[in-house]
Design a protein around this motif. Sequence first.
Motif, short mmCIF file in Angstrom:
data_model
loop_
_atom_site.label_atom_id
_atom_site.label_comp_id
_atom_site.label_asym_id
_atom_site.label_seq_id
_atom_site.Cartn_x
_atom_site.Cartn_y
_atom_site.Cartn_z
N ALA A 65 0.83 -1.21 0.00
CA ALA A 65 0.00 0.00 0.00
C ALA A 65 0.86 1.26 0.00
O ALA A 65 0.58 2.22 -0.72
N LEU A 66 1.91 1.27 0.80
CA LEU A 66 2.78 2.45 0.85
C LEU A 66 3.55 2.62 -0.45
O LEU A 66 3.68 3.75 -0.96
N LEU A 67 4.06 1.54 -0.99
CA LEU A 67 4.78 1.63 -2.27
C LEU A 67 3.86 2.14 -3.38
O LEU A 67 4.30 2.89 -4.25
N ALA A 68 2.60 1.75 -3.34
CA ALA A 68 1.64 2.14 -4.39
C ALA A 68 1.28 3.62 -4.31
O ALA A 68 0.87 4.20 -5.32
N THR A 69 1.43 4.23 -3.15
CA THR A 69 0.95 5.61 -2.98
C THR A 69 2.04 6.62 -2.69
O THR A 69 1.74 7.80 -2.52
N VAL A 70 3.27 6.22 -2.66
CA VAL A 70 4.34 7.15 -2.29
C VAL A 70 4.42 8.34 -3.23
O VAL A 70 4.74 9.45 -2.82
N ASP A 71 4.13 8.14 -4.51
CA ASP A 71 4.21 9.23 -5.49
C ASP A 71 2.84 9.65 -6.01
O ASP A 71 2.76 10.35 -7.02
N GLN A 72 1.78 9.25 -5.34
CA GLN A 72 0.43 9.58 -5.80
C GLN A 72 -0.24 10.54 -4.82
O GLN A 72 -0.11 10.37 -3.61
N SER A 73 -0.93 11.51 -5.35
CA SER A 73 -1.62 12.47 -4.49
C SER A 73 -3.12 12.18 -4.41
O SER A 73 -3.91 13.07 -4.18
N LEU A 74 -3.49 10.92 -4.60
CA LEU A 74 -4.90 10.55 -4.51
C LEU A 74 -5.38 10.74 -3.08
O LEU A 74 -4.69 10.36 -2.13
N PRO A 75 -6.56 11.33 -2.88
CA PRO A 75 -7.05 11.55 -1.52
C PRO A 75 -7.37 10.23 -0.81
O PRO A 75 -7.85 9.29 -1.42
N GLY A 76 -7.07 10.20 0.47
CA GLY A 76 -7.35 9.03 1.29
C GLY A 76 -6.24 8.80 2.30
O GLY A 76 -5.19 9.44 2.25
N ARG A 77 -6.50 7.89 3.21
CA ARG A 77 -5.52 7.53 4.24
C ARG A 77 -5.16 6.05 4.08
O ARG A 77 -5.89 5.29 3.48
N THR A 78 -4.03 5.68 4.69
CA THR A 78 -3.56 4.29 4.63
C THR A 78 -3.31 3.78 6.04
O THR A 78 -2.72 4.48 6.86
N ILE A 79 -3.74 2.54 6.28
CA ILE A 79 -3.46 1.86 7.55
C ILE A 79 -2.68 0.60 7.27
O ILE A 79 -3.03 -0.18 6.38
N CYS A 80 -1.62 0.40 8.02
CA CYS A 80 -0.79 -0.81 7.92
C CYS A 80 -0.97 -1.60 9.21
O CYS A 80 -0.77 -1.07 10.30
N LEU A 81 -1.34 -2.86 9.07
CA LEU A 81 -1.57 -3.74 10.22
C LEU A 81 -0.44 -4.75 10.31
O LEU A 81 -0.30 -5.60 9.43
N GLY A 82 0.37 -4.66 11.34
CA GLY A 82 1.45 -5.63 11.53
C GLY A 82 2.42 -5.67 10.38
O GLY A 82 2.95 -6.73 10.05
N SER A 83 2.68 -4.54 9.76
CA SER A 83 3.56 -4.49 8.59
C SER A 83 5.00 -4.22 9.01
O SER A 83 5.26 -3.24 9.72
N PRO A 84 5.95 -5.03 8.56
CA PRO A 84 7.37 -4.81 8.89
C PRO A 84 7.94 -3.68 8.03
O PRO A 84 8.74 -3.90 7.13
N LEU A 85 7.52 -2.46 8.32
CA LEU A 85 7.84 -1.32 7.46
C LEU A 85 9.33 -0.99 7.45
O LEU A 85 9.83 -0.42 6.48
N LEU A 86 10.03 -1.35 8.51
CA LEU A 86 11.48 -1.10 8.58
C LEU A 86 12.28 -2.35 8.22
O LEU A 86 13.49 -2.38 8.42
N GLY A 87 11.62 -3.35 7.69
CA GLY A 87 12.29 -4.62 7.38
C GLY A 87 11.98 -5.65 8.45
O GLY A 87 11.67 -5.31 9.59
N SER A 88 12.05 -6.91 8.07
CA SER A 88 11.61 -7.99 8.94
C SER A 88 12.76 -8.86 9.42
O SER A 88 13.48 -9.47 8.62
N GLU A 89 12.91 -8.94 10.73
CA GLU A 89 13.89 -9.84 11.34
C GLU A 89 13.55 -11.28 11.01
O GLU A 89 14.42 -12.09 10.71
N ALA A 90 12.26 -11.61 11.07
CA ALA A 90 11.84 -12.98 10.74
C ALA A 90 12.23 -13.33 9.31
O ALA A 90 12.73 -14.43 9.04
N ALA A 91 12.03 -12.40 8.37
CA ALA A 91 12.41 -12.65 6.97
C ALA A 91 13.92 -12.82 6.83
O ALA A 91 14.39 -13.68 6.08
N ARG A 92 14.69 -12.03 7.57
CA ARG A 92 16.16 -12.18 7.53
C ARG A 92 16.57 -13.57 8.02
O ARG A 92 17.45 -14.21 7.44
#
Length: 195
Positions: A65-92
Amino acid sequence: MRGFAMGMLARRFQAAGFRTKVFEYASLAHGADRSAERLGESLRQLSDGGGAVHLVGHSLGGLVALLATVDQSLPGRTICLGSPLLGSEAARRVAKFASWTMGESGDRLIAGLDHWRGPREVGVIAGRLPYGLAQVLGGFGDDNDGTVRVAETQLPGIQDHLVLPASHSGLVFSQDVANASVGFLRTGRFAFGSR
């Protein structure tokens, strides 16, 4: 998770007066970045009628969701639920012995983002019930939802952050998460809970 996992949350948003559409993507085959391009195209179509188009993404879906909207000025808000936004230790940790299980999304899950610079207000809800993948991987030393550490959700530049008693998968089924999300979509702030 498949899109149907967002069904209960979608029904709760509908009960609060929102129209909903579940966006499905193939995280293994297409990856987060390519899925974000598809979501961006879908958003442009949905916003043709004017009005706000909000996004609610779980786990990798929040990153998409964040990648899709970083350069878009479409009106609306975004909520991230349990998203590893800074990178995932589990994935590493998983990448050391079974990187193939993350498919094309592995690199994005590991790297995350460094800062939110997009025009949308972003709210993040993290869980703190540590039941899940982390137990298999040896646990985390700090608050987590069983898969994602709370610290991994605290992306600089977001509007608001909330921690609730939910596991990673449980975030999409929690009434408290739904209530807090509705509040954020309406006002840009979470109304209750610990920050």
